[in-house]
Each structure stands twice: as structure tokens, then as C-alpha cells.
Motif scaffolding. Structure first.
Motif, mmCIF file in Angstrom:
data_model
loop_
_atom_site.group_PDB
_atom_site.id
_atom_site.type_symbol
_atom_site.label_atom_id
_atom_site.label_comp_id
_atom_site.label_asym_id
_atom_site.label_seq_id
_atom_site.Cartn_x
_atom_site.Cartn_y
_atom_site.Cartn_z
ATOM 1 N N ALA A 294 0.914 -1.288 -0.098
ATOM 2 C CA ALA A 294 -0.003 -0.051 0.019
ATOM 3 C C ALA A 294 0.656 1.273 0.085
ATOM 4 O O ALA A 294 0.568 2.228 -0.772
ATOM 5 C CB ALA A 294 -1.030 -0.172 1.262
ATOM 6 N N ASP A 295 1.957 1.236 0.691
ATOM 7 C CA ASP A 295 2.838 2.433 0.780
ATOM 8 C C ASP A 295 3.549 2.636 -0.714
ATOM 9 O O ASP A 295 3.339 3.984 -1.175
ATOM 10 C CB ASP A 295 4.090 2.298 1.673
ATOM 11 C CG ASP A 295 3.445 2.149 3.267
ATOM 12 O OD1 ASP A 295 2.454 2.800 3.451
ATOM 13 O OD2 ASP A 295 4.207 1.758 4.126
ATOM 14 N N ALA A 296 3.699 1.649 -1.302
ATOM 15 C CA ALA A 296 4.269 1.809 -2.642
ATOM 16 C C ALA A 296 3.296 2.466 -3.605
ATOM 17 O O ALA A 296 3.487 3.397 -4.392
ATOM 18 C CB ALA A 296 4.834 0.656 -3.088
ATOM 19 N N VAL A 297 2.003 2.002 -3.401
ATOM 20 C CA VAL A 297 0.991 2.354 -4.414
ATOM 21 C C VAL A 297 0.684 3.823 -3.917
ATOM 22 O O VAL A 297 0.499 4.645 -4.963
ATOM 23 C CB VAL A 297 -0.436 1.629 -3.983
ATOM 24 C CG1 VAL A 297 -1.595 2.204 -4.535
ATOM 25 C CG2 VAL A 297 -0.054 0.003 -4.490
ATOM 26 N N SER A 298 0.437 4.226 -2.744
ATOM 27 C CA SER A 298 0.259 5.611 -2.282
ATOM 28 C C SER A 298 1.492 6.536 -2.971
ATOM 29 O O SER A 298 0.997 7.652 -3.523
ATOM 30 C CB SER A 298 0.079 5.645 -0.928
ATOM 31 O OG SER A 298 -0.193 7.031 -0.647
ATOM 32 N N ALA A 299 2.740 6.274 -2.698
ATOM 33 C CA ALA A 299 3.668 6.938 -3.240
ATOM 34 C C ALA A 299 3.706 7.305 -4.806
ATOM 35 O O ALA A 299 3.880 8.359 -5.085
ATOM 36 C CB ALA A 299 5.083 6.481 -2.975
ATOM 37 N N HIS A 300 3.411 6.172 -5.389
ATOM 38 C CA HIS A 300 3.373 6.454 -6.987
ATOM 39 C C HIS A 300 1.997 7.383 -7.336
ATOM 40 O O HIS A 300 2.266 7.964 -8.004
ATOM 41 C CB HIS A 300 3.019 4.837 -7.500
ATOM 42 C CG HIS A 300 3.346 5.028 -9.008
ATOM 43 N ND1 HIS A 300 4.267 5.239 -9.911
ATOM 44 C CD2 HIS A 300 2.238 4.398 -10.053
ATOM 45 C CE1 HIS A 300 4.270 5.470 -11.031
ATOM 46 N NE2 HIS A 300 2.686 5.054 -11.407
ATOM 47 N N VAL A 301 0.871 6.893 -6.718
ATOM 48 C CA VAL A 301 -0.170 7.791 -7.120
ATOM 49 C C VAL A 301 -0.023 9.368 -6.832
ATOM 50 O O VAL A 301 -0.333 10.006 -7.633
ATOM 51 C CB VAL A 301 -1.480 7.252 -6.150
ATOM 52 C CG1 VAL A 301 -2.683 8.070 -6.441
ATOM 53 C CG2 VAL A 301 -1.812 5.794 -6.902
ATOM 54 N N VAL A 302 0.402 9.687 -5.651
ATOM 55 C CA VAL A 302 0.765 10.881 -5.314
ATOM 56 C C VAL A 302 1.840 11.782 -6.272
ATOM 57 O O VAL A 302 1.754 12.839 -6.759
ATOM 58 C CB VAL A 302 1.303 11.128 -3.865
ATOM 59 C CG1 VAL A 302 1.971 12.420 -3.663
ATOM 60 C CG2 VAL A 302 0.222 10.738 -2.747
ATOM 61 N N ALA A 303 2.797 10.784 -6.441
ATOM 62 C CA ALA A 303 3.956 11.531 -7.634
ATOM 63 C C ALA A 303 3.306 11.844 -8.715
ATOM 64 O O ALA A 303 3.408 12.810 -9.353
ATOM 65 C CB ALA A 303 4.986 10.565 -7.371
ATOM 66 N N GLN A 310 -1.307 10.044 -15.346
ATOM 67 C CA GLN A 310 -1.997 8.781 -14.875
ATOM 68 C C GLN A 310 -1.117 7.916 -14.237
ATOM 69 O O GLN A 310 0.020 7.546 -14.550
ATOM 70 C CB GLN A 310 -2.696 8.316 -15.974
ATOM 71 C CG GLN A 310 -3.888 9.177 -16.300
ATOM 72 C CD GLN A 310 -4.738 8.267 -17.561
ATOM 73 O OE1 GLN A 310 -4.097 8.447 -18.819
ATOM 74 N NE2 GLN A 310 -5.868 7.740 -17.481
ATOM 75 N N ALA A 311 -1.308 7.486 -13.015
ATOM 76 C CA ALA A 311 -1.042 6.211 -12.413
ATOM 77 C C ALA A 311 -2.046 5.050 -12.676
ATOM 78 O O ALA A 311 -3.110 5.246 -12.902
ATOM 79 C CB ALA A 311 -0.874 6.681 -10.735
ATOM 80 N N GLY A 312 -1.356 3.831 -12.607
ATOM 81 C CA GLY A 312 -2.286 2.879 -12.679
ATOM 82 C C GLY A 312 -1.423 1.437 -12.347
ATOM 83 O O GLY A 312 -0.141 1.480 -12.310
ATOM 84 N N PHE A 313 -2.165 0.555 -12.214
ATOM 85 C CA PHE A 313 -1.432 -0.806 -11.757
ATOM 86 C C PHE A 313 -2.332 -1.928 -12.228
ATOM 87 O O PHE A 313 -3.429 -1.993 -12.531
ATOM 88 C CB PHE A 313 -1.668 -0.902 -10.065
ATOM 89 C CG PHE A 313 -1.173 0.307 -9.532
ATOM 90 C CD1 PHE A 313 0.208 0.468 -9.186
ATOM 91 C CD2 PHE A 313 -1.921 1.308 -8.962
ATOM 92 C CE1 PHE A 313 0.942 1.345 -8.406
ATOM 93 C CE2 PHE A 313 -1.161 2.628 -8.526
ATOM 94 C CZ PHE A 313 0.043 2.476 -8.010
ATOM 95 N N HIS A 314 -1.584 -3.111 -12.283
ATOM 96 C CA HIS A 314 -1.879 -4.278 -12.750
ATOM 97 C C HIS A 314 -2.439 -5.029 -11.532
ATOM 98 O O HIS A 314 -1.690 -5.240 -10.542
ATOM 99 C CB HIS A 314 -0.842 -5.183 -13.442
ATOM 100 C CG HIS A 314 -1.150 -6.772 -13.524
ATOM 101 N ND1 HIS A 314 -1.335 -7.470 -14.762
ATOM 102 C CD2 HIS A 314 -1.137 -7.439 -12.336
ATOM 103 C CE1 HIS A 314 -1.319 -8.743 -14.501
ATOM 104 N NE2 HIS A 314 -1.251 -9.067 -13.121
ATOM 105 N N VAL A 315 -3.753 -5.503 -11.314
ATOM 106 C CA VAL A 315 -4.348 -5.936 -10.242
ATOM 107 C C VAL A 315 -5.373 -7.296 -10.484
ATOM 108 O O VAL A 315 -6.294 -7.062 -11.600
ATOM 109 C CB VAL A 315 -5.079 -4.959 -9.125
ATOM 110 C CG1 VAL A 315 -5.747 -5.500 -8.114
ATOM 111 C CG2 VAL A 315 -4.328 -3.834 -9.006
ATOM 112 N N ILE A 316 -4.862 -8.314 -9.928
ATOM 113 C CA ILE A 316 -5.727 -9.530 -10.133
ATOM 114 C C ILE A 316 -6.476 -10.038 -9.031
ATOM 115 O O ILE A 316 -7.683 -10.198 -8.949
ATOM 116 C CB ILE A 316 -4.959 -10.442 -10.984
ATOM 117 C CG1 ILE A 316 -4.298 -10.278 -12.319
ATOM 118 C CG2 ILE A 316 -5.902 -11.934 -11.087
ATOM 119 C CD1 ILE A 316 -5.341 -10.033 -13.446
#
Length: 516
Positions: A294-303, A310-316
């Protein structure tokens, strides 16, 4: 690339739900007029070209929100193992292919062992079938592969890399290492030809725009340059590029990507048992792998939000979905809801979200870029999903109707080469899920595969047949005595022309999707 003609009038068309023939006037790359064919005479008088397509269905061209162009073209031009019904059949295809080519590395894609009854592939299998040649065969989900002993000899560090499972199976870092070696093998012309082949296939399927989901473990950055060059030289589907890497803001600026998004993986895939789950797989003792917390996700979205990308991720898996949501909550606490909504971030696949997850995504305006064809391929009580996670969890997967009801923006894609360019099949899958649960309405599914795709790329005003919209159009031959939309959903529609900003990207009469 030829310029768009001054004015083109299309006559005699059918439009879903209308009992009369319609006509469209295209001028300057946009729709200048639409109405009954009987009222088109004044537009015909001043047209540079009148195209009569009696009984042909016209729709907005489709947007494929998740593709891998070079991988798709390479699979189409090389060894395609999709549909192999057994390990033996896959090896027979490999042996036949090897006898016809002298490639430095034999490269295949698409095998799916989820319903094979004679075991899976191994490295020694490849050594025997390929007579000692270097071979790389990607699983259909592209999250694992089998490599031959000769290829391992060229990349001996594979044996000491995380994800080397023995007997030639590679996933995670070992898979990335194998793919990095492959990128050094084909010459520039090969990769350009593969990208062109994929764009040709997309246009022939009525697709007017694709979202290229590139990433360091998938393709070299030079592919983005190749795509840009092809787009400048030929009439091809509009390409939106993403790069799946955190902290790559210099790359984003240099290559003009829309976002640092796409295949920035929080987890892997269910087929390869690398998707991150809360409870273990029912056919394996593991619970998959979580690559970002979650910390890595948050840091990427904020940056990314601050950089106006746009930020985005692969999630299954469900555990990956939980990490995504926890990270988005943290980012919301830092920047606020309005900032995140304005950024239009996105998530790819999202197959096992909860209702609470969907509520937050709707609140933050995060687009779910989903693949309905996955349900057709692996859903249902006897499908691969049920085999991996059990029937109860499988029946709750891919809840497209719930996404729509809660207000999550949706875009449809194929994840080509995982599944082919087939927009009508995707719409059918979204409206008629194999689980027997509630599906989307046809209008909602059409919206997700047209307007929703443009919205996902932060492009407004496209994907409709409204006057003033870009002339991104698809024309479909359908049975004259059938409801055109029902015929298309039944697989009875054949694309006869695709236009991108009014230019012809595909015409069945010439079978050319690139040259015009």
C-alpha cells in the motif's frame, strides 16, 4: 500517409435500433452531419466522395484499453500455441514450427495447460521437440514461460534467479530476465514488423484506438519510438502509450507517455498462480505474490498526480486489490478526493474486488480497464478460475454489473495477445457472464468499449456518432434480415471498413489496414 479527403458521404447505412437507412458526412476528420439517408442529397452534391454501403451497420470504432503490440504481432507472425488441447499437441506444433524456421531463438506464445490431461510443458520436453534449439514459450497469460536447456545455457544466471522453478519453468524475476535476453535477439525490423502486424489486426477488428501497456519487463523503450514512427507514416489506430514503472518521470517526458501505468504489477496472474490471494489457491499451497504494498501504491499515485500523469496498476487477486485500495486511501488523505478524480487514474484487470473496493474507486474516479473475454476463456464452474480459487470465489469475479451500478468508470480491452482483438465478443461476454450472474446492458457495454476507452486515456468528446465527434468509425456487414446489434453479438458481423479521424485504416476490399 495520405490526407483525409475534404468531404466523404456514407450512404445506405444501418444504425442499431433505427428502422430506416442512415447517412453520415465526414469532413476534416470529424462527423459533419448524421441523419436519415433520404435527407442526405444536399451533402452528396458537395461531397468529394460518396461511399454507398447498403445495409452495413455503422458504429463508433472500438477502443482496446489494454494491448501489447509487439508481443501480439510476434505471436501472429510466429509460433501461436493458442488452442493447443494437450501437452502433446503443443509439442507437435513446436516441432513442426522448428522444422520451418532458423530463428536464433524459437519464440512461441499462448499455451494454456489449465485443462490439459497429460501434464504441463517442461524444459526437457522443449529440448526433445526442438532438437536442442533455444526455445522460449510464453504461457497464455504471459506471466510465466517454459525455456529450453539451450536458452538457459545462454542465460545461465536464470538458475539462480527468483522465479526459476526448475524443469525450465520461469516466472517473476527469472521470467523478466529471460525476456530481457529475448529483446537482444530480434533486429529492429522484426519488432517494427510485429507492431505493424498487430495494428493491422486491430484495425481489421473495428478497433480505432489501442492503449499500449509497455513496461521494462515487457518491451524495450525503443518500441514506443517505433509505434510513434509507424503512426506518423501510415494510417493506423490511434495509440495511447503507457509505461509501467515507478519514478520514471524522465522517461515519461522524453517519450510522451500518458501515464506511468498499466503493467506496473501489484501481483501476477491466476493462471500462473502468481496473483496475490488472501486464502491459498485450492490447487496449490501458495497464495501468490504481492509485488507492491500500500505504501508503494500511495507514493506512486501521489507522485503521478503531482506530475499531471496517470498512475495505474495491474491488479488480479483479492489481496492485490486490497493493497491498491489501501494505497489509494493514503493518497486521498495526502491530496484530497478532487485532485485524484481530476487525474483519472486507472487499474488494469481488477478481477476480485469487493463492494467496498468499488465504492472507493467510484468516489475517486479511477477507471477499471477490464477484459470481459477472460470470463469467456476461464470463467464458469468448470473453468480455470474455479480450478484455481474454487467455485465460490470464481463466481464473484469480474463483477462488471456491480462496477456499473456503483459508478466505477469502465474501459474494455483484450490484453492482446492474451485474448484476440474481438470487440463484439467482449461485449457479449460482459452482457452474458458464464457465472450466470447479472451482466451489463448492451448500451453500457458498448459505452465501455468506446467512450469509456477514450475517457480512460483522458480524451473527451470521442467514441460517439454525434456531430463534431472525431470520425473514428467501424462499418460492419451483417445479415440483412436480422437485428444488426443482435447479429453482431451472435458473431455474425464482419468489419468491412475502419476509419481513424476520417482516414481509412482498414478496408476489406483491399485487405489493407496500414497503407492508404
Amino acid at each position: 500517409m495520405s490526407d483525409a479527403p475534404g468531404r466523404v458521404l456514407y450512404r445506405g447505412l444501418r444504425s442499431g435500433g433505427l428502422p430506416y437507412a442512415v447517412a453520415l458526412a465526414v469532413e476534416g476528420g470529424a462527423l459533419a452531419w448524421a441523419g436519415p439517408d433520404a435527407e442526405s442529397a444536399s451533402w452528396a452534391d458537395n461531397a468529394d466522395e460518396v461511399v454507398r454501403l447498403p445495409g452495413v451497420l455503422v458504429t463508433p470504432g472500438f477502443v482496446d484499453s489494454h494491448v501489447h503490440l509487439e508481443m501480439t504481432g510476434h505471436a501472429m507472425r510466429g509460433l501461436d500455441l493458442a488452442g493447443s488441447r494437450s501437452r502433446v499437441e503443443a509439442l507437435q506444433r513446436l516441432a513442426a514450427h522448428v522444422s520451418r524456421v532458423d530463428d536464433l531463438v524459437v519464440h512461441g506464445h499462448g499455451w494454456d495447460d489449465s485443462d490439459w490431461h497429460d501434464g504441463s510443458l517442461t524444459g526437457p520436453d522443449l529440448d526433445r521437440a526442438a532438437d536442442g534449439r533455444a526455445v522460449y514459450l510464453a504461457r497464455v497469460d504471459a506471466h510465466s514461460a517454459i525455456v529450453s536447456g539451450a536458452l538457459v545455457d545462454r542465460v545461465p544466471s536464470l538458475r539462480d534467479t527468483d522465479g526459476w522453478l526448475g524443469d525450465g519453468r520461469v516466472e517473476r524475476e527469472a521470467h523478466h530476465l529471460a525476456r530481457a535476453y529475448l529483446e537482444t535477439v530480434p533486429d529492429l525490423g522484426d519488432r517494427t514488423a510485429s507492431i505493424a502486424t498487430a495494428l493491422r489486426a486491430a484495425a481489421a477488428a473495428g478497433v480505432v484506438s489501442v492503449h499500449e501497456q509497455a513496461a521494462p519487463h515487457i518491451a524495450p523503450l525503443e518500441d514506443l519510438t517505433r509505434i510513434r514512427t509507424l503512426s506518423a507514416e501510415r494510417v493506423v489506430p490511434h495509440v495511447v502509450t503507457y509505461w509501467g514503472e515507478a519514478d520514471a518521470f524522465d522517461i515519461a517526458r522524453e517519450y510522451g507517455v500518458t501515464g506511468l501505468a498499466g503493467d506496473l504489477n501489484i501481483d501476477g496472474s491466476l493462471g500462473s498462480r502468481t496473483a496475490a490471494l488472501h486464502a491459498p489457491y485450492v490447487d496449490d499451497m501458495s497464495s501468490g505474490h504481492l509485488y507492491l504494498d500500500a505504501d508503494a501504491v500511495s507514493a506512486h499515485v501521489v507522485a503521478c498526480t503531482r506530475a499531471e500523469l496517470q498512475a495505474g496498476f495491474h491488479v488480479i487477486g483479492d489481496r492485490a486489490s486490497e493493497a491498491l485500495i489501501a494505497g489509494l486511501r493514503q493518497a486521498r488523505d495526502v491530496l484530497g478526493t478532487d485532485s485524484l478524480r481530476a487525474a483519472r487514474h486507472r487499474v488494469e484487470h481488477l478481477e476480485m474486488p469487493t463492494g467496498a473496493h468499488l465504492e472507493l474507486l467510484a468516489q475517486l474516479g479511477v477507471t477499471a480497464s477490464v477484459q470481459p473475454a477472460f470470463d469467456t476463456a476461464w470463467g464458469g464452474d468448470e473453468g480455470m478460475y474455479a480450478a484455481r480459487v474454487g467455485r465460490d470465489r470464481a463466481r464473484a469475479m469480474n463483477p462488471f454489473a456491480a462496477m456499473a451500478a456503483i459508478g466505477v468508470p469502465m474501459a474494455f480491452g483484450s490484453d492482446a495477445p492474451v485474448t484476440p482483438f474481438a470487440p463484439w465478443s467482449a461485449i457479449r461476454a460482459a452482457t452474458r457472464p458464464r457465472s450466470g450472474g447479472r451482466g451489463l446492458s448492451v448500451p453500457a457495454a458498448l459505452h465501455a468499449h468506446t467512450v469509456g476507452g477514450w475517457h480512460a486515456a483522458r480524451i473527451d468528446g470521442a467514441g460517439t456518432l454525434d456531430v463534431g465527434a472525431p470520425a473514428h468509425l467501424a462499418f460492419w456487414e451483417v445479415p440483412s434480415d436480422a437485428d444488426p446489434l443482435e447479429a453482431a453479438l451472435a458473431g455474425e458481423a464482419r468489419c468491412v471498413r475502419t476509419t481513424v479521424s476520417g482516414r481509412v485504416a482498414y478496408d476489406a476490399a483491399t485487405s489493407s489496414a496500414l497503407d492508404s
